[in-house]
Design a protein around this motif. Structure first.
Motif, PDB file in Angstrom:
ATOM      1  N   LYS A 140       0.942  -1.337  -0.188  1.00  0.00           N
ATOM      2  CA  LYS A 140      -0.038   0.062  -0.140  1.00  0.00           C
ATOM      3  C   LYS A 140       0.857   1.270   0.058  1.00  0.00           C
ATOM      4  O   LYS A 140       1.973   1.208   0.500  1.00  0.00           O
ATOM      5  N   GLU A 159       0.737   5.375   0.595  1.00  0.00           N
ATOM      6  CA  GLU A 159      -0.070   6.697   1.028  1.00  0.00           C
ATOM      7  C   GLU A 159       0.820   8.068   0.712  1.00  0.00           C
ATOM      8  O   GLU A 159       1.992   7.887   0.647  1.00  0.00           O
ATOM      9  N   GLU A 166      -0.515  16.627   5.246  1.00  0.00           N
ATOM     10  CA  GLU A 166      -2.025  16.277   4.959  1.00  0.00           C
ATOM     11  C   GLU A 166      -2.112  15.225   3.965  1.00  0.00           C
ATOM     12  O   GLU A 166      -1.522  15.227   2.676  1.00  0.00           O
ATOM     13  N   LYS A 167      -3.035  14.206   4.143  1.00  0.00           N
ATOM     14  CA  LYS A 167      -2.901  13.101   3.498  1.00  0.00           C
ATOM     15  C   LYS A 167      -3.813  13.315   2.101  1.00  0.00           C
ATOM     16  O   LYS A 167      -4.943  13.879   2.125  1.00  0.00           O
ATOM     17  N   LEU A 168      -3.212  13.040   0.966  1.00  0.00           N
ATOM     18  CA  LEU A 168      -3.898  13.640  -0.262  1.00  0.00           C
ATOM     19  C   LEU A 168      -4.789  12.046  -0.861  1.00  0.00           C
ATOM     20  O   LEU A 168      -5.877  12.157  -1.057  1.00  0.00           O
ATOM     21  N   PHE A 169      -4.043  10.897  -0.697  1.00  0.00           N
ATOM     22  CA  PHE A 169      -4.683   9.752  -0.923  1.00  0.00           C
ATOM     23  C   PHE A 169      -3.944   8.593  -0.714  1.00  0.00           C
ATOM     24  O   PHE A 169      -2.938   8.431  -0.388  1.00  0.00           O
ATOM     25  N   GLU A 170      -4.408   7.248  -0.971  1.00  0.00           N
ATOM     26  CA  GLU A 170      -3.668   6.051  -0.734  1.00  0.00           C
ATOM     27  C   GLU A 170      -4.123   5.164  -1.626  1.00  0.00           C
ATOM     28  O   GLU A 170      -5.361   5.306  -2.202  1.00  0.00           O
ATOM     29  N   ALA A 171      -3.247   4.327  -2.204  1.00  0.00           N
ATOM     30  CA  ALA A 171      -3.423   3.418  -3.001  1.00  0.00           C
ATOM     31  C   ALA A 171      -2.813   2.035  -3.023  1.00  0.00           C
ATOM     32  O   ALA A 171      -1.627   1.767  -2.439  1.00  0.00           O
TER      33      ALA A 171
END
Length: 164
Positions: A34, A36, A48-53
Motif C-alpha cells: 500500500k 500513502e 495532509e493526506k492526499l490519497f492512498e493506493a
C-alpha cells in the motif's frame, strides 16, 4: 530536487521529495505494498493526506507519471533511472543536430559519448533495436541508455534545443 529516504520499522519506507519552495511530497510505502501520499508546507510542518493506493494501482500510477503510457511530444528530455546511475532517456533530434542525416554506425555515438541508442521513434514507427545502418533524422526521438555524464555528452550532438 532532493529525495530523502527513511526506514519505518514494521511499516516500510518513507520518501520525502522537495518541491518548489519549501513544500514536500511524502510517500509512505508499506511492507504490504500500500502507498500513502501526503503533502506538507515545509520540512517541519504536519502532513495532509492526499490519497492512498493499493500496490497494483500505485504501480499503474507510477508508470503513467513516468511516461510509459504517453510521452508528451514537446518534451525535450525524459529520463528514467534503471539502476544506480544508469538512465533510460528520450531525446528529440533538432534541425541543427550534428547527428541529423548520419547513420548510427558512422556517428560512433557509443565511442564518443558512452550512451547506446536502444530505440528510435519516427512519427508512429518505433525502430527497436536500431541497426548501425539506421539513419538519424530530424524530428526523431532517440531512446538512449547511459550514465548521467554520458547523457550530458550525448546532448552536445543534438543541436541548439539542448544548449543552455
Amino acid at each position: 530536487m532532493t529525495v530523502y529516504e527513511s526506514d519505518l520499522p514494521g511499516v516500510g519506507k518513507k520518501f520525502e521529495i522537495e518541491l518548489d519552495g519549501e513544500e514536500r511530497l511524502v510517500i509512505v510505502t508499506h511492507n504490504t505494498g500500500k502507498r500513502e501520499v501526503f503533502i506538507k508546507d515545509s520540512e517541519g510542518a504536519d502532513s495532509e493526506k492526499l490519497f492512498e493506493a493499493p500496490d497494483r494501482l500505485a504501480r499503474k500510477i507510477g508508470t503513467i507519471l513516468e511516461g510509459a503510457y504517453f510521452q508528451p511530444v514537446r518534451a525535450e528530455r525524459v529520463e528514467t533511472m534503471l539502476a544506480d546511475e544508469t538512465y533510460l532517456e528520450w531525446y528529440n533530434v533538432a534541425d541543427d543536430a550534428e547527428l541529423a542525416g548520419e547513420r548510427i554506425g558512422d556517428a560512433k555515438i557509443r565511442e564518443r559519448t558512452g550512451v547506446s541508442i536502444v530505440a528510435v521513434q519516427r512519427e508512429d514507427e518505433v525502430i527497436s533495436p536500431p541497426t548501425p545502418e539506421t539513419v538519424i533524422e530530424v524530428g526523431d526521438t532517440l531512446v538512449v541508455v547511459g550514465d548521467q555524464e554520458d547523457c550530458a555528452a550525448f546532448e552536445t550532438l543534438l543541436g541548439s534545443e539542448y544548449e543552455e
